[in-house]
Design a protein around this motif. Structure first.
Motif, PDB file in Angstrom:
ATOM      1  N   GLU A   1      12.780   1.611   9.019  1.00 30.55           N
ATOM      2  CA  GLU A   1      12.823   1.863  10.369  1.00 30.55           C
ATOM      3  C   GLU A   1      13.200   2.955  10.791  1.00 30.55           C
ATOM      4  O   GLU A   1      12.754   3.891  11.164  1.00 30.55           O
ATOM      5  CB  GLU A   1      14.468   1.204  10.762  1.00 30.55           C
ATOM      6  N   MET A   2      14.231   3.765   9.957  1.00 32.40           N
ATOM      7  CA  MET A   2      14.974   5.467   9.935  1.00 32.40           C
ATOM      8  C   MET A   2      12.692   6.561  10.102  1.00 32.40           C
ATOM      9  O   MET A   2      13.113   7.886  10.994  1.00 32.40           O
ATOM     10  CB  MET A   2      14.890   5.849   8.068  1.00 32.40           C
ATOM     11  N   GLU A   3      12.235   5.872   8.611  1.00 35.10           N
ATOM     12  CA  GLU A   3      10.439   6.592   8.782  1.00 35.10           C
ATOM     13  C   GLU A   3       9.784   6.498   9.867  1.00 35.10           C
ATOM     14  O   GLU A   3       9.108   7.516  10.225  1.00 35.10           O
ATOM     15  CB  GLU A   3      10.401   6.731   7.747  1.00 35.10           C
ATOM     16  N   LYS A   4      10.077   5.679  10.150  1.00 36.29           N
ATOM     17  CA  LYS A   4       9.346   4.829  11.480  1.00 36.29           C
ATOM     18  C   LYS A   4       9.287   5.589  12.877  1.00 36.29           C
ATOM     19  O   LYS A   4       8.560   6.339  13.569  1.00 36.29           O
ATOM     20  CB  LYS A   4       9.112   3.480  11.918  1.00 36.29           C
ATOM     21  N   SER A   5      10.794   5.767  12.999  1.00 34.90           N
ATOM     22  CA  SER A   5      11.920   6.364  14.533  1.00 34.90           C
ATOM     23  C   SER A   5      11.961   7.809  13.975  1.00 34.90           C
ATOM     24  O   SER A   5      11.403   8.490  15.159  1.00 34.90           O
ATOM     25  CB  SER A   5      12.354   5.866  14.638  1.00 34.90           C
ATOM     26  N   VAL A   6      11.832   8.603  12.982  1.00 33.08           N
ATOM     27  CA  VAL A   6      12.906  10.107  13.115  1.00 33.08           C
ATOM     28  C   VAL A   6      10.539  10.831  13.017  1.00 33.08           C
ATOM     29  O   VAL A   6       9.794  10.924  12.624  1.00 33.08           O
ATOM     30  CB  VAL A   6      13.361  10.207  12.008  1.00 33.08           C
TER      31      VAL A   6
ATOM     32  N   SER B   1      17.404   3.466  11.423  1.00 35.53           N
ATOM     33  CA  SER B   1      16.974   4.626  12.946  1.00 35.53           C
ATOM     34  C   SER B   1      18.078   5.049  13.232  1.00 35.53           C
ATOM     35  O   SER B   1      18.257   6.651  14.034  1.00 35.53           O
ATOM     36  CB  SER B   1      15.509   3.944  13.286  1.00 35.53           C
TER      37      SER B   1
ATOM     38  N   LEU C   1      18.340   9.295  13.189  1.00 37.34           N
ATOM     39  CA  LEU C   1      18.198   9.892  15.025  1.00 37.34           C
ATOM     40  C   LEU C   1      19.797  10.387  15.287  1.00 37.34           C
ATOM     41  O   LEU C   1      19.911  11.635  15.530  1.00 37.34           O
ATOM     42  CB  LEU C   1      18.232   8.979  15.733  1.00 37.34           C
TER      43      LEU C   1
ATOM     44  N   MET D   1      18.003  -1.648  12.294  1.00 40.08           N
ATOM     45  CA  MET D   1      17.820  -0.545  12.947  1.00 40.08           C
ATOM     46  C   MET D   1      18.691   0.744  12.484  1.00 40.08           C
ATOM     47  O   MET D   1      18.360   1.242  13.498  1.00 40.08           O
ATOM     48  CB  MET D   1      17.458  -0.776  14.654  1.00 40.08           C
TER      49      MET D   1
END
Lengths: 256, 229
Positions: free
Chosen positions: A187-192, A88, A92, A85
């Protein structure tokens, strides 16, 4: 007892007067921007001074902030077995909070202080009065370009800060600590979400306004020579920095 | 004509102008003299609207400027040329840019016309080949000349000058403590003392005055009612 009350009353009145004067200054600056637009070349000069010339300090701050985030994030996330993670967490933190705030604080120190000193010196050497007696509007030549320049430069600097910070986190997390690069970016793409980016941009724009407003105001009302310029510059940097942090809290609570 | 009626101005506890009355006649060169720190520059700043009086009125060509807003004041200021004591040149601009600035911003002259007008104004004050110099490369006297060229370039009707410079053909107010040099160029003199006009008249009347304050100021004697620090 009466003297304490009188003292407090006088202090409150002077504080209210100062706040009123600051607000009127801002309103008049906005009125000038709308009513008599300044020359684009003056805005470009400010964009270069506040924006382009702050690049190096933003680059350094962003790189090391991202690297620290990578290190701290990795250390904390491994405790829960979720180091994947990391991307992310880094993204974030930077996009929502650290990018806008730290880039604004850096610009305050580098460009805000210079703005106050420049206008303050123009005030004490009667250059602002010279504009007025020529029937020219000092706000149009001095304040408007700086305010517009800062409002445009801050979101750009913040975007640069975010990108470099994320890459700094990648360097430490992926290259040094061995986090999977695919997981870092996935994870970055999913959460931002767009909302996070939008919140960062909104913060940057408002911070740009705060910096230019306070720094121009403090310079414009400089008195008492070289010592006055030094006092105004210090006050502008302190007040801008504190206001940025306070405004950040309010904006975060609204935009969350 | 410029008229000041019972103008009073204080900064904190210090009253600088105290119910001052003064009429500056049209088409003449008027000198306001007085010891340093008596409020001569404050007086000039009231005439151009840079300061507002606590009490009293300032009337320029029949218009009361005391309560004018910025736009109205700017209309009145168009008629003025103002030379600051320290010239107040824009230090980020060259000499040429400083003198050309009011023309660039307030007229529709072409670049060539502006260049000619700037060179003419600079030559009028005895300056050549200084176009590309910055204010910090000039001597104090040269700075004042550039400031004068900038003040005169828009052909103002009234000229407010914080030091002694000889010009003719318009209403001029010169504020100075340089006596007796000022008597050679002015047609009317007013002496400011303790916030009021101590005496007014022609240079000869001032020169021959029996008033002890005026006398001491002109002769520069140490003994008398004036206290030189």
């Amino acid at each position: 007892m009466r003297s304490i009350a009188r003292h407090l009353g006088a202090l409150t009145l002077s504080l209210l007067r100062e706040m009123g004067r600051m607000l009127l200054f801002l309103l008049y600056a906005i009125y000038t921007i709308v009513r008599s637009p300044c020359r684009p070349i003056l805005i470009l000069k400010q964009l270069s001074f506040i924006g382009a010339k702050s690049f190096f300090v933003i680059f350094l701050t962003a790189a090391f902030t991202g690297m620290v985030l990578g290190l701290q994030g990795y250390y904390t996330l491994t405790k829960f077995g979720s180091e994947g993670m990391l991307g992310s967490v880094v993204a974030l933190s930077l996009i929502r909070e650290l990018g806008p705030v730290l880039s604004a604080l850096m610009v305050t120190g580098r460009a805000g202080s210079a703005i106050t000193a420049e206008i303050g010196i123009m005030r004490i050497t009667e250059q602002i009065d010279a504009l007025e007696v020529m029937a020219l509007e000092p706000f149009k030549y001095l304040m408007s370009p700086k305010i517009l320049g800062a409002v445009m430069a801050l979101p750009l600097l913040c975007a640069i800060f975010d990108v470099i910070g994320i890459y700094g986190g990648y360097l430490v997390g992926v290259k040094l600590m061995g986090v999977n690069p695919g997981a870092y970016f996935h994870e970055m793409e999913k959460s931002v979400a767009w909302k996070d980016v939008y919140s960062g941009i909104m913060k940057s724009v408002s911070f740009g306004l705060i910096i230019s407003w306070i720094c121009c105001y403090k310079g414009y009302y400089t008195t008492r020579g070289a010592e006055g310029v030094s006092r105004s510059t210090t006050a502008a940097v302190v007040m801008s920095s504190v206001l940025i942090l306070i405004w950040d809290y309010f904006l975060t609570s609204v935009l969350l | 004509m410029i008229e000041l009626f019972r103008v009073t101005k204080s900064f904190g506890d210090q009253m600088v102008l105290n119910h001052l009355d003064l009429v500056i006649p049209t088409g003449k060169i008027t000198a306001v003299i007085g010891p340093s720190g008596e409020g001569k520059s404050v007086l000039l700043r009231h005439i151009i609207g840079l300061l507002k009086p606590d009490m009293g009125r300032v009337v320029v060509d029949g218009e009361d400027i005391t309560h004018m807003n910025r736009a109205e004041l700017n209309r009145v200021r168009e008629r003025f040329g103002f030379l600051f004591q320290n010239a107040a040149l824009f230090d980020s601009m060259t000499v040429f840019e400083n003198v050309a600035f009011p023309l660039q911003e307030k007229t529709r002259l072409t670049k060539a016309e502006i260049r000619d007008r700037v060179h003419e104004a600079l030559e009028d004050v005895g300056l050549r080949d200084v176009d590309d110099k910055y204010p910090d490369e000039l001597s104090g006297g040269m700075k004042k000349r550039v400031g004068l060229a900038r003040a005169l370039i828009c052909n103002a009707m009234h000229r407010l000058i914080s030091e002694t410079h000889k010009r003719h053909g318009f209403t001029a107010v010169i504020v100075t403590h340089e006596v007796p040099a000022i008597f050679e160029i002015c047609e009317y003199v007013a002496m400011l003392y303790k916030g009021r006009i101590q005496m007014r008249g022609t240079p000869d009347e001032i020169r021959n005055s029996e008033d002890p304050v005026v006398r001491q100021f002109i002769t520069g004697e140490l003994e008398g009612p004036l206290k030189f620090v």
